[in-house]
Design an enzyme around this catalytic site. Structure first.
Site, PDB file in Angstrom:
ATOM      1  N   ARG A  81       0.843  -1.193   0.000  1.00  0.00           N
ATOM      2  CA  ARG A  81       0.000   0.000   0.000  1.00  0.00           C
ATOM      3  C   ARG A  81       0.879   1.244   0.000  1.00  0.00           C
ATOM      4  NH1 ARG A  81      -4.139   0.728   4.159  1.00  0.00           N
ATOM      5  NH2 ARG A  81      -2.638   0.015   5.699  1.00  0.00           N
ATOM      6  N   LYS A 102       4.357 -10.284  10.386  1.00  0.00           N
ATOM      7  CA  LYS A 102       3.580 -10.198   9.141  1.00  0.00           C
ATOM      8  C   LYS A 102       4.008 -11.287   8.170  1.00  0.00           C
ATOM      9  CE  LYS A 102       2.354  -6.764   5.610  1.00  0.00           C
ATOM     10  NZ  LYS A 102       2.188  -5.339   5.335  1.00  0.00           N
ATOM     11  N   ARG A 117      -1.201   0.994  15.035  1.00  0.00           N
ATOM     12  CA  ARG A 117      -0.280   0.063  15.704  1.00  0.00           C
ATOM     13  C   ARG A 117      -0.756  -0.185  17.132  1.00  0.00           C
ATOM     14  NH1 ARG A 117       1.916  -0.973  11.673  1.00  0.00           N
ATOM     15  NH2 ARG A 117       3.843  -0.304  10.733  1.00  0.00           N
TER      16      ARG A 117
HETATM   17  P1  ATP Z   1       0.125   0.057   7.936  1.00  0.00           P
HETATM   18  O1  ATP Z   1       0.384   1.205   7.015  1.00  0.00           O
HETATM   19  O2  ATP Z   1      -1.318  -0.293   8.022  1.00  0.00           O
HETATM   20  O3  ATP Z   1       0.728   0.248   9.277  1.00  0.00           O
HETATM   21  P2  ATP Z   1       2.243  -1.659   6.921  1.00  0.00           P
HETATM   22  O4  ATP Z   1       3.277  -0.865   7.670  1.00  0.00           O
HETATM   23  O5  ATP Z   1       2.295  -3.131   7.029  1.00  0.00           O
HETATM   24  O6  ATP Z   1       0.762  -1.238   7.280  1.00  0.00           O
HETATM   25  P3  ATP Z   1       1.829  -1.818   4.114  1.00  0.00           P
HETATM   26  O7  ATP Z   1       1.852  -0.774   3.057  1.00  0.00           O
HETATM   27  O8  ATP Z   1       0.534  -2.517   4.383  1.00  0.00           O
HETATM   28  O9  ATP Z   1       2.401  -1.190   5.428  1.00  0.00           O
HETATM   29  O10 ATP Z   1       2.860  -2.956   3.687  1.00  0.00           O
HETATM   30  C1  ATP Z   1       4.129  -2.616   3.234  1.00  0.00           C
HETATM   31  C2  ATP Z   1       5.140  -2.920   4.332  1.00  0.00           C
HETATM   32  O11 ATP Z   1       5.213  -4.331   4.531  1.00  0.00           O
HETATM   33  C3  ATP Z   1       6.565  -2.515   4.000  1.00  0.00           C
HETATM   34  O12 ATP Z   1       6.785  -1.163   4.307  1.00  0.00           O
HETATM   35  C4  ATP Z   1       7.377  -3.455   4.894  1.00  0.00           C
HETATM   36  O13 ATP Z   1       7.435  -2.970   6.212  1.00  0.00           O
HETATM   37  C5  ATP Z   1       6.517  -4.713   4.918  1.00  0.00           C
HETATM   38  N1  ATP Z   1       6.987  -5.748   3.972  1.00  0.00           N
HETATM   39  C6  ATP Z   1       7.560  -5.618   2.745  1.00  0.00           C
HETATM   40  N2  ATP Z   1       7.790  -6.810   2.193  1.00  0.00           N
HETATM   41  C7  ATP Z   1       7.344  -7.745   3.069  1.00  0.00           C
HETATM   42  C8  ATP Z   1       7.294  -9.162   3.062  1.00  0.00           C
HETATM   43  N3  ATP Z   1       7.725  -9.919   2.048  1.00  0.00           N
HETATM   44  N4  ATP Z   1       6.792  -9.764   4.184  1.00  0.00           N
HETATM   45  C9  ATP Z   1       6.316  -9.048   5.228  1.00  0.00           C
HETATM   46  N5  ATP Z   1       6.328  -7.700   5.284  1.00  0.00           N
HETATM   47  C10 ATP Z   1       6.833  -7.058   4.214  1.00  0.00           C
HETATM   48  C1  BTN Z   2       0.744  -4.667   1.784  1.00  0.00           C
HETATM   49  O1  BTN Z   2       0.880  -5.325   2.821  1.00  0.00           O
HETATM   50  O2  BTN Z   2       0.911  -3.451   1.719  1.00  0.00           O
HETATM   51  C2  BTN Z   2       0.286  -5.369   0.532  1.00  0.00           C
HETATM   52  C3  BTN Z   2       1.370  -6.197  -0.111  1.00  0.00           C
HETATM   53  C4  BTN Z   2       0.884  -6.819  -1.402  1.00  0.00           C
HETATM   54  C5  BTN Z   2       1.956  -7.585  -2.122  1.00  0.00           C
HETATM   55  C6  BTN Z   2       1.422  -8.331  -3.312  1.00  0.00           C
HETATM   56  S1  BTN Z   2       2.588  -9.487  -3.989  1.00  0.00           S
HETATM   57  C7  BTN Z   2       1.576  -9.729  -5.390  1.00  0.00           C
HETATM   58  C8  BTN Z   2       1.041  -8.347  -5.762  1.00  0.00           C
HETATM   59  N1  BTN Z   2       2.004  -7.656  -6.595  1.00  0.00           N
HETATM   60  C9  BTN Z   2       2.450  -6.536  -6.003  1.00  0.00           C
HETATM   61  O3  BTN Z   2       3.269  -5.739  -6.497  1.00  0.00           O
HETATM   62  N2  BTN Z   2       1.894  -6.407  -4.791  1.00  0.00           N
HETATM   63  C10 BTN Z   2       0.970  -7.484  -4.500  1.00  0.00           C
END
Ligand code: ATP
Ligand code: BTN
Length: 267
Positions: free
Chosen positions: A66, A131, A265
């Site tokens: 996101r 996560k 969080r």
């Molecule tokens: P929120 O904004 O709701 O606090 P979030 O910090 O998880 O959610 P997202 O945009 O949902 O942010 O997810 C992207 C984030 O997920 C990245 O910034 C990183 O911290 C984490 N991330 C990236 N790749 C992976 C992965 N393969 N497995 C788990 N976490 C990942």
């Molecule tokens: C998040 O936690 O912010 C969402 C992560 C979504 C990752 C998947 S992997 C398959 C698909 N292709 C992308 O580039 N993002 C989603």
């Protein structure tokens, strides 16, 4: 004997899926490497005829989460799956969609892990507060309705060094690096659950998933820090409402938080 960590294969994914699902699949694309499976799904939707298409890759070079955050996507270890769905949904039904998808995803992933999997609103999946999965939904209007891309990333066998760049606690679906889980089977199970969602959600909306979502809701009853564009506050999460907004109590007042507007969080 089962080969350890087999690669993604179209026939393995299809085998065992019933005809009513196979008939609704437009195509399955599996790439060794791609920038983002979400982009592939988005492009294909422009020519797609059947209900949904599947886009998978062994690796993503520009996987995203996101708000354009990076999704770490090493080769051959995880699942990067995007579904292009030719839907008839209304924009007003989108709020609860990612929560409904997260709920379906857990019911499927539970088959492959003995651990308790929880949802951190709106759509992160966690095991022991780490996560393991994220969902990125992107939409565009088309002549026939609303084109929806549901992008799902699931860590299955990723090792420490491959995930070193991730700036929050993360984990794998698989326990103890046993290398036993077959990603084809996991994808197959996800497709079955999401096909049900494609059929039900347009009528039922999030209502049908509400109760189950709450049973997986990691933040329920927890004191949390909420960050929005212009304000940050602390409050207690009460739960979600029937359209998928998070209900947070602060000084006796209930705030309804919408997906996309906030980051939350646990304290
Ligand atoms: P929120 O904004 O709701 O606090 P979030 O910090 O998880 O959610 P997202 O945009 O949902 O942010 O997810 C992207 C984030 O997920 C990245 O910034 C990183 O911290 C984490 N991330 C990236 N790749 C992976 C992965 N393969 N497995 C788990 N976490 C990942
Ligand atoms: C998040 O936690 O912010 C969402 C992560 C979504 C990752 C998947 S992997 C398959 C698909 N292709 C992308 O580039 N993002 C989603």
């Amino acid at each position: 004997m089962i080969e350890n960590n087999p690669r993604l294969i179209e026939e393995s994914i299809k085998s065992g899926l019933p005809n009513n699902i196979l008939d609704d699949i437009d195509s399955i694309f599996i790439k060794d490497s791609t920038e983002s499976t979400n982009d592939n799904a988005k492009n294909h939707l422009k020519v797609q005829k059947a209900l949904f298409s599947m886009h998978l890759a062994e690796q993503q070079t520009a996987g995203r989460g996101r708000n354009n955050r990076k999704w770490v996507s090493p080769h051959g270890k995880n699942i990067y799956l995007s579904l292009g769905w030719k839907s008839k949904l209304l924009h007003s039904q989108l709020e609860g969609l990612s929560l409904a998808v997260a709920t379906c995803l857990i019911s499927s992933l539970k088959e492959f892990s003995s651990k308790n999997i929880q949802i951190k609103w709106p759509n992160d999946l966690l095991i022991n507060k780490k996560k393991i999965s994220g969902i990125l939904i992107e939409t565009s209007d088309s002549e026939e309705g609303l084109d929806i891309v549901i992008g799902i990333g699931i860590n299955v066998h990723m090792n420490e060094s491959e995930g070193a760049e991730i700036d929050q606690d993360w984990g794998n679906l698989e326990e103890n690096h046993s290398n036993k889980l077959d990603r084809n089977k996991i994808v197959q199970s996800i497709i079955s659950k999401l096909h049900e969602l494609f059929k039900d959600y347009p009528q039922s909306g999030f209502k049908k998933y509400h109760h189950t979502f709450e049973s997986y809701n990691l933040l329920k009853d927890k004191l949390c820090k909420v960050e929005m564009d212009r304000e940050t506050f602390k409050g207690k999460v009460i739960g979600v409402n029937e359209v998928g907004e998070l209900r947070v109590e602060k000084d006796g007042e209930i705030h309804h938080l919408r997906y996309g507007e906030v980051s939350i969080r646990e304290l």
